[in-house]
Design a protein around this motif. Structure first.
Motif, short mmCIF file in Angstrom:
data_model
loop_
_atom_site.label_atom_id
_atom_site.label_comp_id
_atom_site.label_asym_id
_atom_site.label_seq_id
_atom_site.Cartn_x
_atom_site.Cartn_y
_atom_site.Cartn_z
N SER A 43 0.83 -1.21 0.00
CA SER A 43 0.00 0.00 0.00
C SER A 43 0.87 1.26 0.00
CB SER A 43 -0.92 0.01 1.22
OG SER A 43 -1.86 -1.03 1.15
N ALA A 44 1.90 1.25 0.82
CA ALA A 44 2.79 2.42 0.88
C ALA A 44 3.45 2.67 -0.47
CB ALA A 44 3.85 2.21 1.96
N ARG A 45 3.92 1.62 -1.11
CA ARG A 45 4.57 1.78 -2.43
C ARG A 45 3.60 2.35 -3.46
NH1 ARG A 45 9.68 -0.11 -2.64
NH2 ARG A 45 10.30 -1.89 -1.34
N SER A 46 2.32 2.04 -3.32
CA SER A 46 1.35 2.56 -4.28
C SER A 46 0.99 4.03 -4.01
CB SER A 46 0.08 1.71 -4.27
OG SER A 46 -0.69 1.93 -3.11
N LEU A 47 1.33 4.52 -2.82
CA LEU A 47 0.95 5.87 -2.44
C LEU A 47 2.05 6.92 -2.61
CD1 LEU A 47 -1.00 5.06 0.85
CD2 LEU A 47 -1.97 5.81 -1.33
N VAL A 48 3.30 6.49 -2.63
CA VAL A 48 4.42 7.43 -2.72
C VAL A 48 5.33 7.06 -3.88
CG1 VAL A 48 4.39 8.01 -0.26
CG2 VAL A 48 5.82 6.14 -1.05
N ALA A 49 6.02 8.05 -4.40
CA ALA A 49 6.94 7.81 -5.52
C ALA A 49 8.13 6.96 -5.07
CB ALA A 49 7.42 9.12 -6.10
N GLU A 54 14.05 2.03 2.55
CA GLU A 54 13.62 0.73 2.03
C GLU A 54 13.50 -0.29 3.17
OE1 GLU A 54 12.70 -0.40 -1.06
OE2 GLU A 54 12.70 1.70 -1.66
N PRO A 55 12.70 -1.34 2.96
CA PRO A 55 12.54 -2.36 4.00
C PRO A 55 13.88 -2.95 4.44
CG PRO A 55 10.96 -2.71 2.25
CD PRO A 55 11.90 -1.64 1.77
N ALA A 56 14.02 -3.08 5.76
CA ALA A 56 15.23 -3.64 6.35
C ALA A 56 14.89 -4.14 7.76
CB ALA A 56 16.33 -2.59 6.43
N ARG A 57 15.71 -5.03 8.25
CA ARG A 57 15.51 -5.54 9.60
C ARG A 57 16.16 -4.57 10.60
NH1 ARG A 57 13.42 -9.91 11.02
NH2 ARG A 57 13.76 -10.88 9.00
N ASN A 58 15.38 -4.13 11.57
CA ASN A 58 15.89 -3.26 12.61
C ASN A 58 16.72 -4.11 13.57
OD1 ASN A 58 16.11 -1.92 15.17
ND2 ASN A 58 14.44 -0.56 14.57
N PRO A 59 18.01 -3.81 13.73
CA PRO A 59 18.86 -4.64 14.59
C PRO A 59 18.48 -4.57 16.07
CG PRO A 59 20.06 -2.71 13.86
CD PRO A 59 18.74 -2.71 13.12
N ASN A 60 17.79 -3.52 16.47
CA ASN A 60 17.40 -3.37 17.87
C ASN A 60 16.14 -4.18 18.22
OD1 ASN A 60 19.50 -1.51 18.49
ND2 ASN A 60 18.32 0.06 17.44
N THR A 61 15.21 -4.26 17.28
CA THR A 61 13.94 -4.95 17.55
C THR A 61 13.85 -6.31 16.87
OG1 THR A 61 12.81 -3.93 15.67
CG2 THR A 61 12.73 -2.75 17.78
N GLY A 62 14.66 -6.51 15.82
CA GLY A 62 14.60 -7.75 15.06
C GLY A 62 13.43 -7.82 14.10
N THR A 63 12.71 -6.71 13.93
CA THR A 63 11.55 -6.69 13.05
C THR A 63 11.88 -5.99 11.73
OG1 THR A 63 10.74 -4.64 14.03
CG2 THR A 63 9.91 -6.69 14.96
N MET A 64 11.14 -6.34 10.71
CA MET A 64 11.25 -5.65 9.43
C MET A 64 10.52 -4.32 9.54
SD MET A 64 13.09 -7.41 7.40
CE MET A 64 12.75 -6.61 5.82
N GLU A 65 11.09 -3.29 8.88
CA GLU A 65 10.45 -1.98 8.89
C GLU A 65 10.84 -1.18 7.64
OE1 GLU A 65 11.85 -0.42 12.63
OE2 GLU A 65 13.48 0.65 11.65
N PHE A 66 10.04 -0.17 7.35
CA PHE A 66 10.32 0.76 6.27
C PHE A 66 9.82 2.13 6.69
CE2 PHE A 66 6.11 -0.91 5.32
CZ PHE A 66 5.38 0.22 4.96
N ALA A 67 10.21 3.16 5.95
CA ALA A 67 9.79 4.52 6.27
C ALA A 67 9.33 5.24 5.01
CB ALA A 67 10.93 5.29 6.91
N LEU A 68 8.40 6.15 5.21
CA LEU A 68 7.95 7.02 4.14
C LEU A 68 7.64 8.38 4.74
CD1 LEU A 68 4.24 6.53 3.37
CD2 LEU A 68 5.39 4.89 4.82
N ARG A 69 7.43 9.38 3.90
CA ARG A 69 7.03 10.72 4.35
C ARG A 69 5.56 10.91 4.01
NH1 ARG A 69 11.03 13.92 7.15
NH2 ARG A 69 12.96 12.84 6.67
#
Length: 83
Positions: A43-49, A54-69
């Motif tokens: 959904s995020a990829r369809s909403l922003v250019a 980009e998706p990556a594993r957060n070394p502190n939480t061990g979870t996958m995450e991404f960011a957008l504006r």
């Protein structure tokens, strides 16, 4: 709800770099945990250019995450929910 306070420049968060930057989003990081991570990413990829991070594993939480504006310039982090 969780409130995390960080010193300016701590943890290399782009939106928490300096109190001297007066652009929208400075000083605030919105962070969401979702149980439908792959659908949220699609959904995020369809909403922003382009994603802000980009998706990556957060070394502190061990979870996958991404960011957008969001349209106002605020940085939004989306992280996979771990039960």
């Amino acid at each position: 709800m969780l409130l995390c306070l960080h010193a300016w420049g701590a943890h290399e968060h782009p939106s928490l770099a300096s109190p001297d930057t007066a652009r929208p989003g400075n000083g605030l990081l919105l962070f969401f945990r979702v149980d439908d991570y792959e659908q949220s990413l699609a959904s995020a990829r369809s909403l922003v250019a382009a994603l802000d991070e980009e998706p990556a594993r957060n070394p502190n939480t061990g979870t996958m995450e991404f960011a957008l504006r969001d349209p106002d310039g605020y940085r939004v982090m989306v992280s996979a929910w771990l039960p």
